[in-house]
Design a protein around this motif. Structure first.
Motif, PDB file in Angstrom:
ATOM      1  N   GLU A 178       0.828  -1.206   0.000  1.00 37.96           N
ATOM      2  CA  GLU A 178       0.000   0.000   0.000  1.00 37.96           C
ATOM      3  C   GLU A 178       0.862   1.256   0.000  1.00 37.96           C
ATOM      4  OE1 GLU A 178      -2.450  -0.539   3.406  1.00 37.96           O
ATOM      5  OE2 GLU A 178      -3.901  -1.847   2.383  1.00 37.96           O
ATOM      6  N   LYS A 214       2.219   1.828  -3.477  1.00 39.47           N
ATOM      7  CA  LYS A 214       1.187   2.422  -4.339  1.00 39.47           C
ATOM      8  C   LYS A 214       0.996   3.901  -4.016  1.00 39.47           C
ATOM      9  CE  LYS A 214      -1.348  -1.922  -4.876  1.00 39.47           C
ATOM     10  NZ  LYS A 214      -2.611  -2.664  -4.584  1.00 39.47           N
ATOM     11  N   ASP A 245       3.886   5.808  -5.503  1.00 44.43           N
ATOM     12  CA  ASP A 245       3.709   5.949  -6.953  1.00 44.43           C
ATOM     13  C   ASP A 245       2.709   7.065  -7.272  1.00 44.43           C
ATOM     14  OD1 ASP A 245       5.512   3.991  -7.626  1.00 44.43           O
ATOM     15  OD2 ASP A 245       4.010   2.391  -7.724  1.00 44.43           O
ATOM     16  N   ARG A 246       1.625   7.111  -6.489  1.00 43.27           N
ATOM     17  CA  ARG A 246       0.637   8.179  -6.710  1.00 43.27           C
ATOM     18  C   ARG A 246       1.229   9.552  -6.417  1.00 43.27           C
ATOM     19  NH1 ARG A 246      -2.823   4.354  -4.123  1.00 43.27           N
ATOM     20  NH2 ARG A 246      -2.565   5.451  -2.133  1.00 43.27           N
TER      21      ARG A 246
END
Length: 243
Positions: free
Chosen positions: A11, A14, A17-18
């Motif tokens: 998580e 991710k 990355d966002r």
């Protein structure tokens, strides 16, 4: 527990990355409104972006390696417990009954049969106890490896969480033209730091894995030694007749 830690790490990846995608969007939007006197900033930002992209690629390569062998601490503990409960404890209980003070033959028999039992029984009890000791050592070794894997993933979650904070801060800094170069530098510094933490933590885990491997080899040698020393009784074939 480790599965939960791995999920947390995934998580965080991710989220990072966002945040990185958002950072580049913010930079693009900010540079769109650069006035002519500050056009030099665009060139400097271009150099910084290229450097940052290299760091991001390195970061993703290191992170990608983490998912190839996640480890299964729960399974390691389960195997260790199985050795103790199904083998060690069972043989330990048997060893407690196969002793001279627990066998009436030591009192009721005499002559060659009594001497045969006196010579034969103690090594059998010792052999059974030795196997129990090996089972306990194996469980301790497997538990140690399981703990190291969990510490590894805890360190990954902390490192990724720290970098996520830096990424968010860089996004806020990049909303102004003069803040973009500093934001790039801060983000690259954060990436360098987390890459360093990942590398150091991987090395620490590998070091302990090597230690565990040495322990496992020693345990295997003990098992071999038990099998070699724990031989069949050599008291002859006609001792039963001499009761």
């Amino acid at each position: 527990m480790t599965d939960a830690l791995v999920v947390q790490a995934e998580e965080k990846i991710k989220a990072v990355d966002r945040d990185l995608e958002r950072f580049f969007d913010v930079v693009d939007a900010t540079l769109t409104w650069v006035p002519p006197p500050l056009r030099w900033v665009v060139d400097e930002v271009g150099k910084g972006i290229r450097w940052l992209i290299e760091k991001i690629a390195e970061f993703r390569d290191r992170v990608g390696e983490l998912w190839r062998q996640k480890g299964e601490p729960d399974r390691l503990r389960q195997v260790g417990t199985g050795w103790v409960e199904r083998i060690g404890d069972v043989l330990g209980d048997v060893a407690g009954t196969v002793t001279l003070d627990k066998m009436r033959t030591n009192i009721e028999w005499e002559g060659r049969a009594a001497r045969a039992y006196t010579a034969t029984v103690p090594p059998q009890s010792q052999g059974l106890s030795a196997v129990k000791d090996v089972a306990n050592q194996l469980r301790a070794s497997l538990n140690g490896l399981a703990n190291s894997i969990e510490v590894f993933w805890i360190s990954m979650v902390v490192a990724l969480s720290t970098f996520a904070v830096a990424a968010v801060g860089a996004c806020y800094a990049a909303v102004t033209v003069v803040g973009v170069p500093a934001a790039i530098a801060a983000l690259a510094t954060g990436l360098t730091a987390v890459i360093g933490v990942i590398g150091a933590t991987v090395m620490a885990l590998e070091s302990h894995t090597n230690t565990i491997e040495t322990e496992q080899n020693a345990i295997m040698q003990k098992i071999h030694d038990i099998g070699r020393a724990w031989t069949m009784p050599a008291v002859g074939s006609d001792w039963r007749a001499a009761r």
